[in-house]
Design a protein around this motif. Structure first.
Motif, mmCIF file in Angstrom:
data_model
loop_
_atom_site.group_PDB
_atom_site.id
_atom_site.type_symbol
_atom_site.label_atom_id
_atom_site.label_comp_id
_atom_site.label_asym_id
_atom_site.label_seq_id
_atom_site.Cartn_x
_atom_site.Cartn_y
_atom_site.Cartn_z
ATOM 1 N N MET A 1 0.827 -1.196 0.000
ATOM 2 C CA MET A 1 0.000 0.000 0.000
ATOM 3 C C MET A 1 0.869 1.258 0.000
ATOM 4 O O MET A 1 0.562 2.230 -0.684
ATOM 5 C CB MET A 1 -0.965 -0.021 1.181
ATOM 6 N N SER A 2 1.956 1.230 0.747
ATOM 7 C CA SER A 2 2.884 2.361 0.784
ATOM 8 C C SER A 2 3.496 2.601 -0.591
ATOM 9 O O SER A 2 3.592 3.739 -1.058
ATOM 10 C CB SER A 2 3.979 2.096 1.820
ATOM 11 N N VAL B 1 1.403 9.377 -5.998
ATOM 12 C CA VAL B 1 1.734 10.792 -5.793
ATOM 13 C C VAL B 1 3.070 11.159 -6.416
ATOM 14 O O VAL B 1 3.526 12.277 -6.305
ATOM 15 C CB VAL B 1 1.707 11.186 -4.294
ATOM 16 N N GLY B 2 3.715 10.202 -7.068
ATOM 17 C CA GLY B 2 4.945 10.492 -7.802
ATOM 18 C C GLY B 2 6.213 10.490 -6.967
ATOM 19 O O GLY B 2 7.236 11.013 -7.405
ATOM 20 N N ASP B 3 6.176 9.921 -5.777
ATOM 21 C CA ASP B 3 7.384 9.853 -4.947
ATOM 22 C C ASP B 3 8.413 8.936 -5.572
ATOM 23 O O ASP B 3 8.079 7.919 -6.164
ATOM 24 C CB ASP B 3 7.065 9.315 -3.538
ATOM 25 N N LYS B 4 9.664 9.288 -5.403
ATOM 26 C CA LYS B 4 10.751 8.397 -5.816
ATOM 27 C C LYS B 4 10.898 7.347 -4.724
ATOM 28 O O LYS B 4 10.898 7.659 -3.540
ATOM 29 C CB LYS B 4 12.048 9.200 -5.968
ATOM 30 N N VAL B 5 10.988 6.082 -5.114
ATOM 31 C CA VAL B 5 11.105 4.990 -4.151
ATOM 32 C C VAL B 5 12.504 4.990 -3.561
ATOM 33 O O VAL B 5 13.497 5.021 -4.283
ATOM 34 C CB VAL B 5 10.808 3.635 -4.826
ATOM 35 N N ASP B 6 12.598 4.984 -2.247
ATOM 36 C CA ASP B 6 13.879 4.921 -1.552
ATOM 37 C C ASP B 6 14.205 3.454 -1.293
ATOM 38 O O ASP B 6 13.513 2.813 -0.503
ATOM 39 C CB ASP B 6 13.794 5.686 -0.233
ATOM 40 N N PRO B 7 15.236 2.897 -1.943
ATOM 41 C CA PRO B 7 15.519 1.482 -1.781
ATOM 42 C C PRO B 7 16.172 1.128 -0.455
ATOM 43 O O PRO B 7 16.329 -0.024 -0.130
ATOM 44 C CB PRO B 7 16.466 1.173 -2.937
ATOM 45 N N LEU C 1 11.786 -5.777 -1.340
ATOM 46 C CA LEU C 1 11.472 -5.869 -2.763
ATOM 47 C C LEU C 1 10.145 -5.184 -3.079
ATOM 48 O O LEU C 1 10.044 -4.421 -4.044
ATOM 49 C CB LEU C 1 11.457 -7.331 -3.209
ATOM 50 N N VAL C 2 9.118 -5.445 -2.281
ATOM 51 C CA VAL C 2 7.815 -4.812 -2.517
ATOM 52 C C VAL C 2 7.944 -3.298 -2.408
ATOM 53 O O VAL C 2 7.365 -2.550 -3.204
ATOM 54 C CB VAL C 2 6.744 -5.377 -1.556
ATOM 55 N N HIS C 3 8.740 -2.830 -1.462
ATOM 56 C CA HIS C 3 8.974 -1.391 -1.305
ATOM 57 C C HIS C 3 9.584 -0.795 -2.578
ATOM 58 O O HIS C 3 9.344 0.362 -2.908
ATOM 59 C CB HIS C 3 9.884 -1.148 -0.100
ATOM 60 N N ARG C 4 10.336 -1.597 -3.316
ATOM 61 C CA ARG C 4 10.965 -1.158 -4.572
ATOM 62 C C ARG C 4 10.069 -1.372 -5.791
ATOM 63 O O ARG C 4 10.457 -1.108 -6.914
ATOM 64 C CB ARG C 4 12.251 -1.949 -4.816
ATOM 65 N N GLY C 5 8.863 -1.909 -5.567
ATOM 66 C CA GLY C 5 7.962 -2.156 -6.690
ATOM 67 C C GLY C 5 8.191 -3.499 -7.359
ATOM 68 O O GLY C 5 7.797 -3.717 -8.495
ATOM 69 N N LEU C 6 8.802 -4.424 -6.629
ATOM 70 C CA LEU C 6 9.108 -5.756 -7.134
ATOM 71 C C LEU C 6 8.411 -6.792 -6.271
ATOM 72 O O LEU C 6 8.242 -6.588 -5.071
ATOM 73 C CB LEU C 6 10.618 -5.996 -7.105
#
Length: 163
Positions: free
Chosen positions: A21-22, A29-35, A76-81
């Protein structure tokens, strides 16, 4: 096999609801994902996990520093994977790719073998190659099915919140 299915359903997928969900909210909202993983508080041993990540047009090799409070699945999910395995995944698939495959399979018969063969040929044409189609097929199928299981309750919860 039953133990792994139980681990996915009772432990891993519920723990991925918030990271998913995060990620979706940040994407909207267009945030850049922080790995970078969150600050560790477990005082457990850390180790490096190498994961091959399948995107629509390329493969990416990432190294994760994992421990009890920063598991590979959440990172991984936080990175969109989305991971192919619940504990130490060696492959993850971009969630946009999984969403595309899910939508495609709604409109035509699900054929993961054809999808994987096409994806492998496409990636090979772009200079990325897998050593075995069978391995990618089973890992992709595993990631796709568990991704779909995660998305359903999240979408249902979002509908409740909106209504």
């Amino acid at each position: 096999k039953h133990a792994q299915a139980w681990h996915w359903g009772d432990e891993v997928l519920p723990s991925l609801i918030r990271p998913y969900m995060s990620f979706q909210w940040g994407k909207d909202v267009g945030d850049k994902v922080d790995p970078a993983p969150s600050l560790c508080t477990c005082n457990e041993k850390h180790h490096v996990l190498r994961v091959v990540c399948v995107h629509m047009e390329y493969l990416e090799h990432v190294q994760l520093i994992i421990c009890k409070c920063n598991p590979a699945t959440a990172q991984l999910v936080h990175r969109g994977l989305f991971p192919c395995a619940p504990l130490s995944p060696t492959l993850a698939v971009n969630m946009d790719v999984l969403e595309f495959a899910s939508e495609l399979f709604v409109h035509m018969g699900p054929n993961e073998w054809a999808w994987v063969a096409t994806m492998m040929k496409y990636l090979k044409a772009h200079g990325h190659e897998f050593t075995t189609a069978d391995s990618l097929h089973w890992q992709f199928a595993n990631a796709l099915s568990h991704y779909q299981v995660l998305v359903c309750p999240v979408n249902a919860e979002m509908v409740k919140i909106i209504d």
